[in-house]
Design a protein around this motif. Structure first.
Motif, PDB file in Angstrom:
ATOM      1  N   TRP A  21      -3.255   6.828  -2.801  1.00  0.00           N
ATOM      2  CA  TRP A  21      -2.798   5.508  -2.366  1.00  0.00           C
ATOM      3  C   TRP A  21      -2.810   4.566  -3.564  1.00  0.00           C
ATOM      4  N   VAL A  22      -1.757   3.792  -3.714  1.00  0.00           N
ATOM      5  CA  VAL A  22      -1.716   2.778  -4.759  1.00  0.00           C
ATOM      6  C   VAL A  22      -1.649   1.397  -4.105  1.00  0.00           C
ATOM      7  N   THR A  23      -2.588   0.538  -4.485  1.00  0.00           N
ATOM      8  CA  THR A  23      -2.613  -0.854  -4.029  1.00  0.00           C
ATOM      9  C   THR A  23      -1.914  -1.693  -5.083  1.00  0.00           C
TER      10      THR A  23
ATOM     11  N   TYR B 205       0.892  -1.160   0.000  1.00  0.00           N
ATOM     12  CA  TYR B 205       0.000   0.000   0.000  1.00  0.00           C
ATOM     13  C   TYR B 205       0.928   1.207   0.000  1.00  0.00           C
TER      14      TYR B 205
ATOM     15  N   ALA C 244      -1.084   2.677 -14.470  1.00  0.00           N
ATOM     16  CA  ALA C 244      -1.923   1.490 -14.266  1.00  0.00           C
ATOM     17  C   ALA C 244      -2.402   0.935 -15.606  1.00  0.00           C
TER      18      ALA C 244
ATOM     19  N   SER D  99      -2.581  11.808  -9.641  1.00  0.00           N
ATOM     20  CA  SER D  99      -3.490  10.675  -9.793  1.00  0.00           C
ATOM     21  C   SER D  99      -3.624  10.279 -11.266  1.00  0.00           C
TER      22      SER D  99
ATOM     23  N   VAL E   5      -2.150  -6.511  -9.579  1.00  0.00           N
ATOM     24  CA  VAL E   5      -3.067  -5.467  -9.113  1.00  0.00           C
ATOM     25  C   VAL E   5      -2.302  -4.138  -9.071  1.00  0.00           C
ATOM     26  N   TYR E   6      -2.957  -3.080  -9.564  1.00  0.00           N
ATOM     27  CA  TYR E   6      -2.366  -1.727  -9.477  1.00  0.00           C
ATOM     28  C   TYR E   6      -3.542  -0.745  -9.470  1.00  0.00           C
ATOM     29  N   ILE E   7      -4.106  -0.564  -8.284  1.00  0.00           N
ATOM     30  CA  ILE E   7      -5.331   0.237  -8.147  1.00  0.00           C
ATOM     31  C   ILE E   7      -4.985   1.593  -7.546  1.00  0.00           C
ATOM     32  N   ILE E   8      -5.515   2.637  -8.175  1.00  0.00           N
ATOM     33  CA  ILE E   8      -5.299   4.008  -7.714  1.00  0.00           C
ATOM     34  C   ILE E   8      -6.479   4.425  -6.841  1.00  0.00           C
ATOM     35  N   ASN E   9      -6.174   4.988  -5.676  1.00  0.00           N
ATOM     36  CA  ASN E   9      -7.209   5.374  -4.714  1.00  0.00           C
ATOM     37  C   ASN E   9      -6.969   6.801  -4.219  1.00  0.00           C
ATOM     38  N   LEU E  10      -8.057   7.509  -3.980  1.00  0.00           N
ATOM     39  CA  LEU E  10      -7.984   8.791  -3.288  1.00  0.00           C
ATOM     40  C   LEU E  10      -8.436   8.573  -1.846  1.00  0.00           C
TER      41      LEU E  10
ATOM     42  N   LEU F   8      -2.784   6.723 -12.928  1.00  0.00           N
ATOM     43  CA  LEU F   8      -3.784   5.979 -13.704  1.00  0.00           C
ATOM     44  C   LEU F   8      -3.225   5.579 -15.074  1.00  0.00           C
TER      45      LEU F   8
END
Lengths: 100, 100
Positions: free
Chosen positions: A53-55, A7, A28, A21, A39-44, A25
């Motif tokens: 946050w990047v998962t 994380y 990703a 962001s 997995v490469y998920i972008i989160n605010l 993206l």
């Protein structure tokens, strides 16, 4: 071999979160063709308005390290660096579940 | 509607991490048929030997809340509770990327 996960919290400089962001993206989108990147998920964050946050889940720690030497990844990092005030990472070892 | 994500850190009581991890892996297996649950990955930590981290993505915060009232979920929570010393959650808002 164990998978590698993290994380990763990027704290953007003031006013730069959305640009940062967008760059992540794009990274990703590029990762969609990289088999080792699972997995490469972008989160605010509602609580942290400058954070992205990047998962991440990779097939191995070695695959993650190798990705940092990829020319396209290096170019993304070079574009993102001036927008970033700080980076913190929580490394984890994914063992199973939905989404792997 | 925004998706709902969280990095949830369960700290197990001494010696209970692997049992707790197994219960959470069973919950993840049950989540495979739940459309609103997009990601439910169980992770261990080399740095925190009593920790189990769960990476969650739900279609909405409402779907996540509703899941807590599901009888199967309640039964899992009841089995896990005696093994848990503490819970911390980092809520995030997934916006895109690989794995969604």
């Amino acid at each position: 071999m164990s998978k590698y996960g993290a994380y990763v919290k990027f704290t953007a400089k003031p006013g730069q979160r959305d640009t940062l962001s967008d760059i992540l993206l794009e990274a990703a989108a590029a990762a969609r063709t990289v088999k080792e990147c699972e997995v490469y998920i972008i989160n605010l964050s509602d609580a942290e308005p400058d954070a992205v946050w990047v998962t991440e889940v990779w097939s191995s720690a070695e695959a993650h390290k190798a990705s940092l030497n990829d020319p396209e990844t290096k170019a993304s990092i070079a574009r993102a660096m001036p927008l970033i005030a700080g980076v913190e990472s929580i490394p984890v070892v994914p063992v199973g579940g939905k989404g792997l």
